[in-house]
Design a protein around this motif. Structure first.
Motif, short mmCIF file in Angstrom:
data_model
loop_
_atom_site.label_atom_id
_atom_site.label_comp_id
_atom_site.label_asym_id
_atom_site.label_seq_id
_atom_site.Cartn_x
_atom_site.Cartn_y
_atom_site.Cartn_z
N THR A 1 -12.47 10.70 -28.25
CA THR A 1 -13.20 11.96 -28.41
C THR A 1 -13.52 12.19 -29.87
OG1 THR A 1 -11.24 13.31 -28.77
CG2 THR A 1 -11.92 12.98 -26.46
N VAL A 2 -14.35 13.19 -30.12
CA VAL A 2 -14.66 13.56 -31.51
C VAL A 2 -13.37 13.96 -32.23
CG1 VAL A 2 -15.93 15.15 -33.00
CG2 VAL A 2 -17.01 14.27 -30.91
N ALA A 3 -12.52 14.73 -31.56
CA ALA A 3 -11.25 15.16 -32.17
C ALA A 3 -10.40 13.96 -32.57
CB ALA A 3 -10.48 16.08 -31.23
N ASP A 4 -10.38 12.92 -31.72
CA ASP A 4 -9.63 11.70 -32.05
C ASP A 4 -10.23 11.02 -33.28
OD1 ASP A 4 -8.05 12.10 -29.80
OD2 ASP A 4 -9.18 10.69 -28.56
N LEU A 5 -11.55 11.01 -33.36
CA LEU A 5 -12.23 10.42 -34.53
C LEU A 5 -11.88 11.19 -35.80
CD1 LEU A 5 -14.24 8.42 -35.77
CD2 LEU A 5 -16.06 10.04 -35.17
N VAL A 6 -11.89 12.52 -35.71
CA VAL A 6 -11.53 13.35 -36.86
C VAL A 6 -10.10 13.04 -37.31
CG1 VAL A 6 -11.04 15.72 -37.59
CG2 VAL A 6 -13.19 15.19 -36.40
N ALA A 7 -9.18 12.92 -36.36
CA ALA A 7 -7.79 12.60 -36.70
C ALA A 7 -7.70 11.24 -37.38
CB ALA A 7 -6.93 12.64 -35.44
N GLU A 8 -8.45 10.28 -36.86
CA GLU A 8 -8.47 8.93 -37.43
C GLU A 8 -9.02 8.94 -38.86
OE1 GLU A 8 -11.14 5.43 -35.99
OE2 GLU A 8 -9.62 5.76 -34.43
N LEU A 9 -10.12 9.65 -39.06
CA LEU A 9 -10.72 9.74 -40.40
C LEU A 9 -9.81 10.50 -41.36
CD1 LEU A 9 -14.41 10.51 -39.41
CD2 LEU A 9 -13.57 8.39 -40.44
N GLU B 1 -15.69 1.11 -37.13
CA GLU B 1 -15.15 0.61 -35.87
C GLU B 1 -14.05 1.59 -35.50
OE1 GLU B 1 -15.32 -1.89 -32.83
OE2 GLU B 1 -16.20 -2.66 -34.66
N THR B 2 -14.10 2.14 -34.29
CA THR B 2 -13.09 3.12 -33.90
C THR B 2 -12.68 2.94 -32.45
OG1 THR B 2 -12.58 5.48 -33.73
CG2 THR B 2 -14.85 4.85 -33.27
N SER B 3 -11.46 3.31 -32.16
CA SER B 3 -10.98 3.31 -30.78
C SER B 3 -10.84 4.75 -30.29
CB SER B 3 -9.64 2.58 -30.68
OG SER B 3 -8.70 3.20 -31.54
N ALA B 4 -11.36 5.70 -31.06
CA ALA B 4 -11.26 7.12 -30.70
C ALA B 4 -11.98 7.40 -29.38
CB ALA B 4 -11.85 7.98 -31.82
N PRO C 1 -16.46 13.38 -25.39
CA PRO C 1 -16.14 11.95 -25.41
C PRO C 1 -17.13 11.17 -26.27
CG PRO C 1 -17.16 12.55 -23.32
CD PRO C 1 -16.97 13.83 -24.10
N LEU C 2 -16.65 10.06 -26.83
CA LEU C 2 -17.49 9.23 -27.69
C LEU C 2 -18.07 8.01 -26.97
CD1 LEU C 2 -15.47 9.18 -31.03
CD2 LEU C 2 -17.58 10.41 -30.51
N ALA C 3 -17.74 7.84 -25.70
CA ALA C 3 -18.23 6.68 -24.95
C ALA C 3 -19.75 6.63 -24.98
CB ALA C 3 -17.72 6.74 -23.51
N GLY C 4 -20.30 5.52 -25.44
CA GLY C 4 -21.74 5.34 -25.47
C GLY C 4 -22.45 6.00 -26.64
N VAL C 5 -21.72 6.74 -27.47
CA VAL C 5 -22.33 7.43 -28.61
C VAL C 5 -22.56 6.44 -29.74
CG1 VAL C 5 -21.91 9.18 -30.39
CG2 VAL C 5 -21.36 9.67 -28.00
N ARG C 6 -23.74 6.52 -30.36
CA ARG C 6 -24.07 5.63 -31.48
C ARG C 6 -23.96 6.33 -32.83
NH1 ARG C 6 -28.17 4.96 -27.88
NH2 ARG C 6 -29.58 6.04 -29.29
N GLU C 7 -24.11 7.67 -32.82
CA GLU C 7 -24.13 8.40 -34.09
C GLU C 7 -23.38 9.72 -33.95
OE1 GLU C 7 -27.89 8.95 -36.59
OE2 GLU C 7 -27.59 10.92 -35.66
N VAL C 8 -22.50 9.97 -34.92
CA VAL C 8 -21.78 11.25 -35.00
C VAL C 8 -22.12 11.86 -36.35
CG1 VAL C 8 -19.52 12.36 -35.03
CG2 VAL C 8 -19.89 10.35 -33.60
N ALA C 9 -22.53 13.11 -36.35
CA ALA C 9 -22.87 13.80 -37.60
C ALA C 9 -22.00 15.04 -37.75
CB ALA C 9 -24.34 14.20 -37.61
N PHE C 10 -21.43 15.22 -38.94
CA PHE C 10 -20.62 16.39 -39.25
C PHE C 10 -21.34 17.22 -40.30
CE2 PHE C 10 -17.47 13.19 -37.94
CZ PHE C 10 -16.81 13.91 -36.93
#
Length: 82
Positions: free
Chosen positions: A27-35, A22-25, A66-75
């Motif tokens: 953008t991808v960069a925000d998600l990376v910072a959160e992780l 569950e994330t409020s990020a 942006p992550l809006a509407g994204v279901r899957e992020v792969a690194f």
């Protein structure tokens, strides 16, 4: 909820192949910072973003996406030819 997938050495450093978070990020960069803030193993995996690629819903993207509407992020590390 978003599925986050880790491949190759990213998976090895984090110790998981995937997780659902569950994330409020925004953008991808925000998600990376959160992780990265979670624990040292995430911080180590995301320490050098120039050595990482990201795909959103299986389409190659970048960290400002942006992550809006994204279901899957792969690194994963950059692909090499052969």
């Amino acid at each position: 909820m978003i599925d986050v997938l880790y491949f190759a050495w990213v998976r090895e450093r984090i110790g998981l192949p995937r997780e659902r978070i569950e994330t409020s990020a925004a953008t991808v960069a925000d998600l990376v910072a959160e992780l990265s803030a979670r624990e040292d193993r995430y911080a180590a995996a995301f320490a050098d973003l120039s050595s990482l690629r990201v795909a959103l819903d299986q389409d190659l993207s970048d960290f400002s996406a942006p992550l809006a509407g994204v279901r899957e992020v792969a690194f994963f590390p950059p692909m090499t030819g052969g």
